[in-house]
Design an enzyme around this catalytic site. Sequence first.
Site, short mmCIF file in Angstrom:
data_model
loop_
_atom_site.label_atom_id
_atom_site.label_comp_id
_atom_site.label_asym_id
_atom_site.label_seq_id
_atom_site.Cartn_x
_atom_site.Cartn_y
_atom_site.Cartn_z
CG ASP A 113 -10.07 -19.82 -103.70
OD1 ASP A 113 -10.08 -20.85 -103.46
OD2 ASP A 113 -10.94 -18.84 -103.76
C1 NOJ Z 1 -12.93 -21.99 -103.63
C2 NOJ Z 1 -13.44 -20.92 -102.96
O1 NOJ Z 1 -13.32 -19.41 -103.53
C3 NOJ Z 1 -12.76 -20.73 -101.70
O2 NOJ Z 1 -13.55 -19.77 -100.84
C4 NOJ Z 1 -12.81 -22.05 -100.96
O3 NOJ Z 1 -12.24 -22.03 -99.53
C5 NOJ Z 1 -11.91 -23.03 -101.77
N1 NOJ Z 1 -12.43 -23.30 -103.11
C6 NOJ Z 1 -11.42 -24.25 -101.35
O4 NOJ Z 1 -12.60 -24.97 -101.24
#
Ligand code: NOJ
Length: 734
Positions: free
Chosen positions: A273
């Site tokens: 993430d």
């Molecule tokens: C953080 C989020 O937790 C995740 O779900 C998302 O895909 C990513 N950022 C990318 O934007």
Amino acid sequence: MSIEAKSPQARIESLLACMTVEEKVGQLGMFADMVRPFAPDVNPDANVRNAAEVLEQVRAGRVGALFNGVGAALGREIQRVAVEESRLGIPVLLAADVIHGMRTVFPIPLGEAASFEPDLARRTARATAIEATAAGLHWTFAPAVDVARDQRWGRGAEGAGEDVFLGCAFAAARVRGFQGDDLRAHDSLLATPKHFAAYGAVAAGMDYNYVEISDGTLRDVHLAPFKAAFDAGALTVMTAFNDINGVPASANRMLLTDVLRGQWRFPGLVVSDYTADMELVAHGYAADDRDATLRAFSAGMDMSMQSGFYAAHLPALVASGEVPMAALDEAVRRVLWVKEAIGLLDDPYRSLDPVREADASLPAAHEALAREAAQRSIVLLRNEGELLPLRRDARIALVGPFARDRDNIEGCWTLFGDKSRYVTLEAGLRAALADGAALEVVDGCALEAPLAGGIEAAVAAARGADVVLLAVGEPQRYSGEAQSRTRIVLPPAQQALAEAVAATGTPVVVLLRNGRALALEGAVRDAPAILVTWFLGSQTGHAVADVVFGGCSPSGRLPVSFPHDSGQQPLFYNHPRTGRPETPEMSEFKARWREYPNAALYPFGHGLGYGRIEYGATRVDAAELAWDGRLVVRAQVSNTGARAAEEVVQLYLHDRVGSRVRPVRELKGFHKIALQPGQTREVAFELDRGLLAFTRADGSHDAEPGLFDVWIAPSSAAGEPAQFRLLAPPHQPA
Ligand code: NOJ
């Protein structure tokens, strides 16, 4: 250097053989492209890339993937630089958070799960993929398959709710929808189940918080939907921000290597993430940036999103021997393999067609599906005196801050929706009324604050109407990432509006807008009719009007339990049995709260239609299920009402005695059936031992012989069970 036409493996190996360490590490880096990241605290300046820098990095072979910039023209330019100007000519993966629609916005995933129709989710994911690939994308960071048992957590809106069985069905359906039948097709969008793992189990429902969890619950509840997503063909997975029993998921070897690679043989790509590797330092799990890189990579994280840590530290870690070259090669192979699998090595300009992107007929073709999905996601909680459906000639007051609102239609995680096509509640209701002018519309209050004269105007409108449609709920930004709540109630200004309107005595239909289960209070809880409308997307107004006026019978069922009070959280129907249950025979020394019953106000699976549905007794075809046998369970379901309806017939099981304490009930099947007035249908489910399996005390996964209860019921709290016995395998005593 051109990528020659060879077998996929040979092509990947010959590329790998030519790559420098820096180029290899480059394939493992993903960055937000062209968009200046929005939150400086989680985006150190060193990681910010402007357009020129991105292209420079691509040219240098330092970028494996880019995300959240869209557009065929932009994508073509990136790809041209990658293919024509970088030394090895390896195309870049273009990704984005396309969660529940691209230009056309479908209901939030939690709402869509209320349809209990995985195939609907497959179809909306397919439509999403068609629009997203037309905008130049190869890869979406969806579906979120986190099981959310605590409604304080705001990201439950992105998943399928509190149940594992439903969650698995929707996880698989969404993967199939995004990816389609052929990964190499120009409209196939790679799916990414996320967040691996147990992100929905964060303590106290606070986003990014810690997770303390048993191995059995981790496996049976939180890992199961990931397995379902991989079985449906997902080739990538995103790690979670949280730690699990003290080890951050993004550096968790047990998860990323032992389970994923060892037990499940997952061949695909693990992506972090956003800056999750960087956050190992803040977790206190890594001493510094270099240590964080080593820990994340060694645990099994292939690709690093946004931190730039792999680029900064992996080359030195390889040089020092702390990261073996073979391990680096393996991670690069996975990235190249995904590129190969979607046809990018053959056609770098795949999905980058400006003509297709400009084709307005694509999103237009999805409007009917958006309306259907929204209709089928609506849940009717209550309908006293059959207040709904409304007559079209009724005098209606539409009251509330969502009445004409356009900014709280799409729900969380919608980055690219075409707002010009959103249908407000007012617009949808007016379109459904022969004389749209007979509808009086009053805001009454703002989302979080009173409006001068608002309540007076709302009360006057209510007095002059036959019925009030009260459009209240949570602002959109109350759910989604980093949106945790302690009190899952309406903002006070809206509650005050509801009380004043209800006091007029005009019957009230609540149109609830919400990204989680809410603890309804006062006049909202006591309104004679309540429709849960989540965030329904582009076609909100039309879909609500369709249900309100009886164009279709509501057929959604709750994928999350609505509590009496926020303090009951986490409240989910399939909780383990306690030794001191809240039964009337027990004295005061039992599991209970002083203020509220233990049960939900509206349990998982609950929902009404416009028919009147009655269930016959649950019957088993045999009292015993052989270890390798099958058993059929049946019940008759009738519509004794005057209107056609659809019913979600639910199968629940309970294992009477287990080597680990078993849940009071677990969903193990569902069928949505249509019933005409006066019609009766028999609904049958076939059981086998696989449905009874769980992680047993010794860590093995299988069923245990013994007595089971089984219900065919309209919700997790209804019905009388039948029983059957699972026999021991022939060679083993019971
Ligand atoms: C953080 C989020 O937790 C995740 O779900 C998302 O895909 C990513 N950022 C990318 O934007």
